[in-house]
Scaffold this active site. Structure first.
Site, PDB file in Angstrom:
ATOM      1  N   HIS A 120       0.812  -1.218   0.000  1.00 39.18           N
ATOM      2  CA  HIS A 120       0.000   0.000   0.000  1.00 39.18           C
ATOM      3  C   HIS A 120       0.849   1.273   0.000  1.00 39.18           C
ATOM      4  CE1 HIS A 120      -3.786  -2.065   0.278  1.00 39.18           C
ATOM      5  NE2 HIS A 120      -3.371  -2.756   1.324  1.00 39.18           N
ATOM      6  N   GLU A 224      -6.695 -12.733   4.771  1.00 39.07           N
ATOM      7  CA  GLU A 224      -7.495 -11.509   4.801  1.00 39.07           C
ATOM      8  C   GLU A 224      -8.770 -11.619   3.978  1.00 39.07           C
ATOM      9  OE1 GLU A 224      -4.989  -8.399   3.245  1.00 39.07           O
ATOM     10  OE2 GLU A 224      -3.851  -9.817   2.031  1.00 39.07           O
ATOM     11  N   ASP A 250      -9.638  -6.181   5.231  1.00 43.05           N
ATOM     12  CA  ASP A 250      -9.988  -6.883   3.998  1.00 43.05           C
ATOM     13  C   ASP A 250     -10.933  -8.045   4.281  1.00 43.05           C
ATOM     14  OD1 ASP A 250      -8.607  -5.444   1.925  1.00 43.05           O
ATOM     15  OD2 ASP A 250      -6.741  -6.180   2.770  1.00 43.05           O
TER      16      ASP A 250
END
Length: 348
Positions: A120, A224, A250
């Site tokens: 990210h 996730e 997630d």
């Protein structure tokens, strides 16, 4: 004048006024004292000292060094993997800014590890390298989170020499086995080898790297999704998987509750998955604290790797608070706090 072939015993017999004796009495020959404020920081390794007529050999990671005039040995600092096996709970930070300065501050502040987040965060391999340099200087372990689970990204990340590697979106045991294979050289895996020239082996100076590279590398698989949570026991049982990193955000999205990890149904799935990992007894459990699920609560449930914040999130919170504090003072026209502030900082 000192002869190039003069023995060490002869050198040690020189008068205290000689340059060598003067150097020997300085801290260069002795380990520096550890910082009293950050107890877990390891002392740096001392230099490898040899006789003047001896060529320094290639170092092996399986050997220890003993400075001249001392019987004390200096073992390598304990790795994250070793500390986990010793029962420690480790506290970490996610680094998305790719700022070496922030990475160094995080290390000096006392975090046990810092996750350099290529999933990210905006940075790539070259940016991550600068952060690893800063963390190494601060004596703090680095983990790299990959943008995707594939052999190419894994190879490039591992060549940088992090202590841990984190694979995103591991939904089943097959993907977990692939992730482990990306970390190992043939015939046990498919990792490409340039070990004689990359940072992971100290650019080839560590002659024991091929024999020892698996010992301290922490392989982390992120679970996730609802699918991954349902198969988490089998994922955690895969040989070579050291830690399961839970992803509550997630997970909530995959269940139809985007940005609602505190939803009752999400929490039920998460708790069941946690118990499956802990009950298996093979992999450690890692996770990220949330506003509704504080670091101390995660630790109490059996997590051994706890991440409490991101660097960007911490700076955002501090920046917003700073601006708001100033704007509030502008609205308060009836009070001037300059005199009170002066008394705090100046003696009379």
């Amino acid at each position: 004048m000192i002869s190039p072939t003069m023995s060490i015993s002869k050198l040690n017999s020189l008068s205290p006024s000689s340059s060598l004796s003067t150097l020997k009495n300085q801290s260069f020959f002795h380990p520096p004292s550890s910082s009293p404020s950050i107890a877990h920081f390891p002392n740096p390794k001392p230099p490898i000292l040899k006789t003047l007529n001896q060529i320094t050999p290639i170092r092996s990671s399986s050997s220890s060094t003993t400075p001249i005039g001392s019987e004390e040995t200096y073992p390598s600092p304990k790795s994250l993997k070793t500390r986990l096996k010793n029962g420690e709970t480790l506290y970490g930070l996610f680094l998305l800014s790719f700022s070496p300065t922030i990475a160094e501050i995080a290390g000096l502040a006392g975090y046990d590890y810092v996750v350099v987040d290529m999933e990210h965060g905006h940075g790539g391999v070259s940016d991550a390298l600068h952060c690893l340099h800063a963390l190494a200087a601060a004596g703090t372990a680095a983990i790299i989170r990959l943008p995707e689970s594939c052999p190419t990204w894994t190879k490039k990340a591992l060549d940088l020499g992090p202590q841990g590697i984190m694979f995103p979106v591991i939904d089943n045991p097959k993907l977990a086995r692939k992730a482990v294979s990306y970390c190992r050289f043939p015939p046990k895996g498919i990792r490409g080898s340039a070990h004689t020239i990359v940072r992971a082996s100290d650019y080839g100076i560590d002659a024991g790297y091929l024999n020892n590279y698996e010992d301290d590398l922490l392989v982390m698989c992120q679970v996730e999704s609802e699918e991954g949570a349902s198969k988490i026991e089998d994922i955690a049982a895969v040989e070579g998987v050291d830690c399961i990193q839970m992803g509550p955000l997630d997970l909530s999205a995959s269940m139809g509750y985007l940005w609602d990890p505190g939803h009752k149904k999400v929490k039920e799935v998460l708790r069941k998955a946690e118990k499956a990992v802990l009950g298996g007894g093979k992999a450690f459990l890692g996770g990220f604290a949330m506003p509704h699920d504080r670091p101390e609560a995660i630790k109490a449930r059996g997590y051994h790797m706890v991440s409490g914040a991101t660097d960007l999130g911490m700076f955002r919170a501090a920046a917003v608070e700073d601006v708001n504090r100033f704007k509030i003072t502008l609205k308060d026209n009836g009070k001037n706090g300059d005199d009170d502030d002066d008394k705090k900082y100046w003696s009379e």
